[in-house]
Write an enzyme that holds these catalytic residues in place. Structure first.
Site, PDB file in Angstrom:
ATOM      1  N   LYS A 138      26.542 -48.160 -11.771  1.00 49.98           N
ATOM      2  CA  LYS A 138      26.667 -46.829 -11.179  1.00 49.98           C
ATOM      3  C   LYS A 138      27.886 -46.182 -11.811  1.00 49.98           C
ATOM      4  O   LYS A 138      28.866 -46.874 -12.097  1.00 49.98           O
ATOM      5  CB  LYS A 138      26.855 -46.918  -9.666  1.00 49.98           C
ATOM      6  CG  LYS A 138      25.645 -47.426  -8.912  1.00 49.98           C
ATOM      7  CD  LYS A 138      25.914 -47.421  -7.420  1.00 49.98           C
ATOM      8  CE  LYS A 138      24.734 -47.958  -6.637  1.00 49.98           C
ATOM      9  NZ  LYS A 138      25.010 -47.989  -5.183  1.00 49.98           N
ATOM     10  N   HIS A 141      32.375 -43.936  -8.985  1.00 48.67           N
ATOM     11  CA  HIS A 141      32.347 -42.961  -7.899  1.00 48.67           C
ATOM     12  C   HIS A 141      33.762 -42.555  -7.516  1.00 48.67           C
ATOM     13  O   HIS A 141      34.688 -43.356  -7.545  1.00 48.67           O
ATOM     14  CB  HIS A 141      31.615 -43.550  -6.686  1.00 48.67           C
ATOM     15  CG  HIS A 141      31.265 -42.539  -5.646  1.00 48.67           C
ATOM     16  ND1 HIS A 141      32.151 -42.160  -4.660  1.00 48.67           N
ATOM     17  CD2 HIS A 141      30.140 -41.806  -5.459  1.00 48.67           C
ATOM     18  CE1 HIS A 141      31.567 -41.244  -3.893  1.00 48.67           C
ATOM     19  NE2 HIS A 141      30.352 -41.012  -4.352  1.00 48.67           N
ATOM     20  N   HIS A 144      36.083 -44.566  -5.244  1.00 49.96           N
ATOM     21  CA  HIS A 144      36.865 -45.718  -5.705  1.00 49.96           C
ATOM     22  C   HIS A 144      38.241 -45.315  -6.244  1.00 49.96           C
ATOM     23  O   HIS A 144      39.040 -46.171  -6.600  1.00 49.96           O
ATOM     24  CB  HIS A 144      36.093 -46.496  -6.777  1.00 49.96           C
ATOM     25  CG  HIS A 144      34.888 -47.209  -6.238  1.00 49.96           C
ATOM     26  ND1 HIS A 144      34.970 -48.403  -5.566  1.00 49.96           N
ATOM     27  CD2 HIS A 144      33.588 -46.877  -6.245  1.00 49.96           C
ATOM     28  CE1 HIS A 144      33.760 -48.776  -5.193  1.00 49.96           C
ATOM     29  NE2 HIS A 144      32.905 -47.874  -5.589  1.00 49.96           N
TER      30      HIS A 144
END
Length: 578
Positions: A138, A141, A144
């Site tokens: 992924k 994001h 994080h």
């Protein structure tokens, strides 16, 4: 620095109170600059001293303060003694204060404040800090970001205090989402897109397969089967998973490089895909593992069969869960590192998860579970770019650089910069970090781009501007030897305020070392920058007598040194020009 003065005051107090000096050190604190008139430099909390004494009656604190002050005498270090509400106040000989503080700043350099007796007797420990931990396959994001910068700060601080720190990035690289992703890639994936823009393509595949799974049970069934194949060690499934992992980490490393963050160990849940079985065996052996009617395996944390206080450690199909893999990771790390402390930095939504993991470790008989600590943090709300709601960290970093470049375009000095993009990114990251670190970590906060980039006020831009301005001063005027300065030239209110503030840096570091909150250091550096801005308007160097100019230059140089030290601890790279 404060330590020499504290020791001198403690020595005199110990003779009067008949207490060891070391028992008094932490009761003597530098007075915060914002809370006083220009009177005292240190104060003794009389209440804390009475708690240490054998007299358990409750005398009038103010009367006790006056009585104690009367027994104390001024000397070559202390020039004035007075009392405040429950305190005895000490004013330090002004010229001694000036020379001692400046000398200590320049002698200790990057270690200024860390050599204080507040940290004396501090044993060197093996500290593991697990932070950042994005989900593989992924895009990184924005959620994080907080874990990354908070974990980096904690690791920096522990390292500065002399501990042996291991920075661990524990990737979310295992679990049912890889069943979905594996199935999704087989249905919707393209190898060319995967190679050219891996995380974007995997993100698109993941969104699409989730939509399909919601409408088609067969897709969900295929996902479960794919993850089951992964756990069983199927070569084809593992090969695809490994490709996703390698491409993801390659992209993450570039993001970390931009953030100025590094790790000593890149680990992940996948490392424990087999070791979790040993955890289940241990739990079973100790009689802690229970089977439910649905076929799952749980650990009862209530001891009374309360299902609401249980932790599931295995699915009905025999596959592992996040908690099982975290248990295996903790046990493995103790065997590998024999740590004294392990700190997990994640959002507050995982508080219950870590509470359960630590509780299970204790039930398993691992006393070292007490050495594990979760540092939770709140949620950032309203982080949007000009294109709308932001999802990915890379977009945020690019936006900060873009906005900072626009702001810098109005500055006369920007056109002379060799690397404006790099400077803009460093200043932009400082803005993000200071905005994040100003409050309690556990608090949620609303993100505001305009407020973040103000060049005046309590912002990272203001800190960088102050550092760049002081660096420019040093470049413009040569600084001579400290031994030649005339301390009498730094007795104006602005200079004294700065010296008093420099005096208490060790206390600020000590506070942050106790609660792992960066806000103490942030508040200190912002106050230091505001004091410097005021002083810069009146303490001219150009056109002044050489001894006055020299003294002021040393003062500003000391400020820049401490400012840089604090910024580096926070994970900010100071800029010399902007």
């Amino acid at each position: 620095m404060a330590c020499a003065f504290r020791r001198s005051i403690a020595s005199q107090l110990s003779r009067v109170l008949d207490l060891p000096p070391e028992n008094l050190i932490k009761s003597i604190s530098a007075v915060p600059i914002s809370k006083k008139e220009e009177v005292a430099d240190f104060q003794l909390s009389v209440h804390s001293v009475l708690e240490s004494s054998s007299d358990h009656s409750k005398p009038d604190i103010q009367a006790q303060a006056r009585k104690l002050a009367e027994k104390l005498k001024c000397d070559t270090v202390v020039s004035e003694i007075s009392t405040g509400p429950g305190t005895v106040n000490f004013k330090i000989n002004r010229e001694l204060l000036t020379k001692t503080v400046l000398q200590q700043v320049f002698e200790d350099g990057g270690k200024y404040g860390l050599k204080s007796e507040l940290f004396s007797g501090l044993p060197q420990k093996k500290v593991l800090v697990e932070f950042s931990s994005p989900n593989v396959a992924k895009k990184f994001h924005v959620g994080h970001l907080r874990s990354t910068i908070i974990g980096n700060f904690i690791a920096n601080l522990k390292e500065a205090l002399g501990h042996q720190v291991t920075r661990i990035n524990y990737f979310g690289d295992w679990g049912m989402q890889f069943g979905l992703l594996g199935t999704g890639f087989q249905l919707f994936g393209y190898e060319e897109k995967l190679q050219s823009n891996p995380l974007q393509h995997l993100f698109e595949v993941y969104v699409q397969v989730n939509k399909e799974a919601a409408d088609d049970e067969n897709v969900e069934k295929s996902a479960r089967e794919f993850f089951h194949r992964l756990e069983a060690g199927d070569k084809q499934a593992l090969s695809l998973w490994q490709k996703f992992r390698d491409l993801s980490i390659k992209e993450y490393v570039q993001i970390y490089k931009r953030l100025g963050v590094h790790f000593d160990e890149y680990s992940g849940e996948s490392f424990y895909r087999e070791k979790y079985r040993e955890v289940l065996r241990l739990l079973d052996k100790k009689g802690l593992l229970q089977r439910t009617k649905k076929g799952t395996a749980i650990v009862d944390l209530s001891g009374k069969g309360d299902p609401s206080l249980s932790c599931t450690v295995m699915r009905s199909d025999g596959t592992s869960l996040y908690a099982t893999r975290d248990l295996a990771a903790a046990i493995d790390r103790m065997n590998k590192y024999n740590f004294d402390s392990m700190i997990y930095v994640t959002d507050k939504g995982q508080q219950n998860h870590f509470h359960q993991v630590f509780q299970i470790l204790r039930l398993m008989g691992y006393e070292w579970a007490e050495r594990c600590q979760h540092v939770p943090f709140g949620v950032v709300q309203g982080m949007k770019t000009r294109r709308g709601e932001v999802t990915f960290l890379e977009d945020v970093i690019n936006e900060t650089r873009s906005r900072m470049l626009e702001n810098m375009a109005f500055s006369k000095t920007t056109k002379d910069l060799e690397n404006p993009h790099e400077i803009a990114e460093r200043v932009g990251l400082a803005a993000l970090i200071i905005q994040d670190f100003k409050g309690y970590l556990l608090s949620d906060y609303k993100f505001n781009w305009d407020r973040v980039f103000q060049s005046r006020g309590d912002t990272g831009v203001f800190l960088q501007y102050t550092h760049a301005r002081l660096s420019s001063l040093e470049e413009t005027f040569e600084c001579g030897h400290l031994g030649n300065i005339n301390a009498a030239c730094l007795q104006d209110p602005q200079s004294v305020s700065i010296l008093q503030h420099l005096l208490r840096y060790d206390e600020v570091l000590y506070k942050s070392s106790q609660d792992l909150q960066p806000r103490h250091i942030v508040s200190y550096l912002l106050t230091l920058s505001h004091l410097t801005a005021v002083a810069h308007k009146t303490l001219y160097i150009k056109g002044r007598l050489p001894e006055v100019a020299e003294a002021r230059l040393h003062l500003f140089r000391a400020v820049r040194s401490v400012l840089a030290n604090g910024m580096k601890l926070l994970g900010i790279t100071p800029v010399s020009r902007m």
